[in-house]
Design an enzyme around this catalytic site. Structure first.
Site, PDB file in Angstrom:
ATOM      1  N   PHE A  96       0.959  -1.238   0.053  1.00 22.59           N
ATOM      2  CA  PHE A  96      -0.065   0.019   0.060  1.00 22.59           C
ATOM      3  C   PHE A  96       0.780   1.362  -0.022  1.00 22.59           C
ATOM      4  CE2 PHE A  96      -2.768   2.965   2.673  1.00 22.59           C
ATOM      5  CZ  PHE A  96      -3.833   3.336   1.510  1.00 22.59           C
ATOM      6  N   SER A 171       3.444  -6.322   2.834  1.00 22.62           N
ATOM      7  CA  SER A 171       2.437  -5.837   3.369  1.00 22.62           C
ATOM      8  C   SER A 171       0.961  -6.338   2.299  1.00 22.62           C
ATOM      9  CB  SER A 171       2.460  -4.346   3.210  1.00 22.62           C
ATOM     10  OG  SER A 171       1.256  -3.737   3.877  1.00 22.62           O
ATOM     11  N   LEU A 172       0.525  -5.368   1.508  1.00 26.08           N
ATOM     12  CA  LEU A 172      -0.584  -5.819   0.623  1.00 26.08           C
ATOM     13  C   LEU A 172       0.116  -6.766  -0.550  1.00 26.08           C
ATOM     14  CD1 LEU A 172      -3.509  -5.240   0.694  1.00 26.08           C
ATOM     15  CD2 LEU A 172      -2.998  -3.175  -0.723  1.00 26.08           C
ATOM     16  N   ASP A 194       5.486  -9.417   6.340  1.00 28.11           N
ATOM     17  CA  ASP A 194       4.385  -8.850   7.383  1.00 28.11           C
ATOM     18  C   ASP A 194       3.020  -8.660   6.490  1.00 28.11           C
ATOM     19  OD1 ASP A 194       3.899  -8.136   9.973  1.00 28.11           O
ATOM     20  OD2 ASP A 194       3.954  -5.993   9.143  1.00 28.11           O
ATOM     21  N   HIS A 281       6.099  -2.475  10.725  1.00 26.89           N
ATOM     22  CA  HIS A 281       5.691  -3.000   9.417  1.00 26.89           C
ATOM     23  C   HIS A 281       6.844  -3.109   8.552  1.00 26.89           C
ATOM     24  CE1 HIS A 281       2.584  -4.483   6.823  1.00 26.89           C
ATOM     25  NE2 HIS A 281       2.530  -3.278   5.983  1.00 26.89           N
TER      26      HIS A 281
END
Length: 473
Positions: A96, A171-172, A194, A281
């Site tokens: 993201f 992430s995404l 993550d 993150h």
């Protein structure tokens, strides 16, 4: 009756949901489980491929600094590039509000070139990621389909097996990798850095990254605290064959700096602010990056919880060994099993993040006093600083045991230095010694034994030398 049928048709249409189709990429619906659920309440369809505008940026050992663009619409760009079918291919997929030419992405490629010959493809979907989170969480479905389409082109046009492909998603981007893997039979490996929690945790496997998406799936959790109220962006849900929880998976060392220090560290207001807000993150890709150049520096231990790990209940490695978190996780002999596996380790608080875990057992001698006990290891590859082993009543004849994470691998341990102190003036000047110290490196079965017949006053170093040849247990 007309009203009844009209209402029924409208309800059926709402249940089916809306759908968009994008040629070879297939169709995308806003029906369950993609929308209309507690986790994904909003009915939002992904944007068109043209609006998302995904680019595949190829770096290789021959062009480490300047990318070549591979076009889905023009497979001849693969032929004209430095892509080599004899090599593995690793795709790096950002998350993201990120972008494919971000420094961490290109740095990861360059680190790989130091240890292997590889095709490194950065998937840049910035236009689809730099929007509202919910929209980006749906756009990723199209990006995953595009990655799968690229893999299919490589297979069809160049007989390039998906087993030679490794998708690395942050992430995404971790769920983008999962989406691509679910469309690609025989995909070799996915690494989730993550994986993001919001809109994915608790959803069916088809929505998120899961072990069925590749032959081997490994996941690094660094921000697994609940989103509410702790603002943890990453998921705590197991998503791979091996799930790693460095430092417990929630609060990473070095992430409690103030915003100003982060900005100074990173030479930029944007980077600094982002690193402050999402420091935990972002640690996942920083650990992975460091792991590339430290093949033995991220040994992870099977354990039921981080509390047990910190209580020294998960040392040393079992007979079948321990995996390395990060780049070399696929070297682990027991990497896949029917049961998902959890592993724990500690890292440093800044680059270089690698650490080597040692277990120490000390049999005390001398006088009984109150104080602290420390040891330092000296080996053929270097020396550690002093590590705290015990604080309390030092009793001669008793044995103290502890573990610590050293900043380097000392190699073959040649001697140990013992130190004690209590910072209390004692006119009798008591002496304390270590009759025997045993040391074990976490991933090895060798136990090193060191002995001394001396005792020393506080703050005086006592050197212990080998008392016998190493034992293999």
């Amino acid at each position: 009756m007309l009203l009844f049928w009209t209402t029924t048709l409208l309800l059926l249409g709402a249940a089916r949901g809306k759908e968009v189709c994008y040629g070879d990429l297939g169709c995308f619906s806003d029906a369950e489980p993609w929308a209309g659920t507690a986790v994904r309440p909003l009915k939002i369809l992904p944007w068109t491929p043209e609006k998302i505008d995904t680019h595949f940026l190829l770096y290789t050992n021959e062009n480490p600094d300047n990318f070549q663009i591979l076009h889905l619409s023009d497979p001849s760009t693969i032929e004209a590039s430095n892509f080599q079918t004899t090599r593995k291919t690793r795709f790096i997929i950002h998350g993201f509000i990120d972008k494919g030419d971000e420094s961490w992405v290109t740095d990861m490629c360059k680190a790989m070139f130091e240890v292997e010959e590889v095709n490194c493809v950065c998937v840049d979907w910035r236009k689809g990621s730099q929007t509202t989170y919910t929209q980006a969480a749906n756009n990723m479905r199209v990006v995953g389909a595009q990655v799968a389409q690229m893999l299919n082109i490589l297979l069809t046009n160049y007989s390039y097996s998906p087993s030679k492909v490794h998708l690395i998603g942050h992430s995404l981007g971790a769920h983008v990798a999962g989406m691509a893997g679910s469309r690609t039979p025989g995909l070799g490996r996915i690494t989730g850095l993550d994986p993001v929690e919001a809109s994915f945790e608790g959803t069916p496997e088809e929505v998120r990254l899961d072990p069925s998406d590749a032959d081997f799936v490994d996941v690094i959790h660094t921000d697994a605290a609940p989103l509410i109220p702790f603002l943890g962006f990453g998921t705590s849900q197991l998503g791979g064959h091996l799930d790693f929880f460095p430092n417990g998976g929630q609060n990473m060392p070095g992430c409690k700096k103030n915003a100003l220090s982060q900005i100074i560290d990173l030479d930029g207001i944007w980077s600094g602010t982002r690193d402050f807000v999402a420091c935990n993150h972002l640690r996942s890709y920083k650990y992975y990056l460091d792991s590339i150049l430290n093949p033995k520096g991220f040994t992870a231990y099977p354990c039921t919880s981080y509390r047990d790990f910190e209580s020294n209940k998960c040392f040393p490695c079992p007979d079948h060994g321990c995996p390395q978190m990060g780049h070399y996780a696929d070297k682990f002999a027991g990497r896949t099993s029917e049961e998902q596996q959890k592993f724990f380790l500690n890292t440093g608080d800044a680059k270089n993040f690698a650490r080597w875990r040692y277990g120490v057992s000390i049999t005390l001698s001398g006088k009984m006093v109150t104080g602290q006990v420390k040891v330092a290891l000296f080996g053929n590859k270097g020396n550690t600083h002093q590590y705290d082993i015990f604080s309390g009543i030092i009793k001669p004849g008793s044995t103290l045991s502890s573990e610590f994470d050293a900043e380097l691998d000392v190699g073959t341990i040649e001697k140990v230095k013992f130190l004690w102190n209590n910072k209390v003036v004692n006119p009798t000047f008591p002496k304390v010694g270590a009759a025997k110290i045993t040391v074990q490196k976490g991933e090895e079965q060798t136990v090193y034994n060191f002995c001394s017949e001396d005792a020393v006053r506080e703050d005086i170093l006592l050197t212990l030398t080998p008392c016998e040849t190493p034992n293999t247990i």
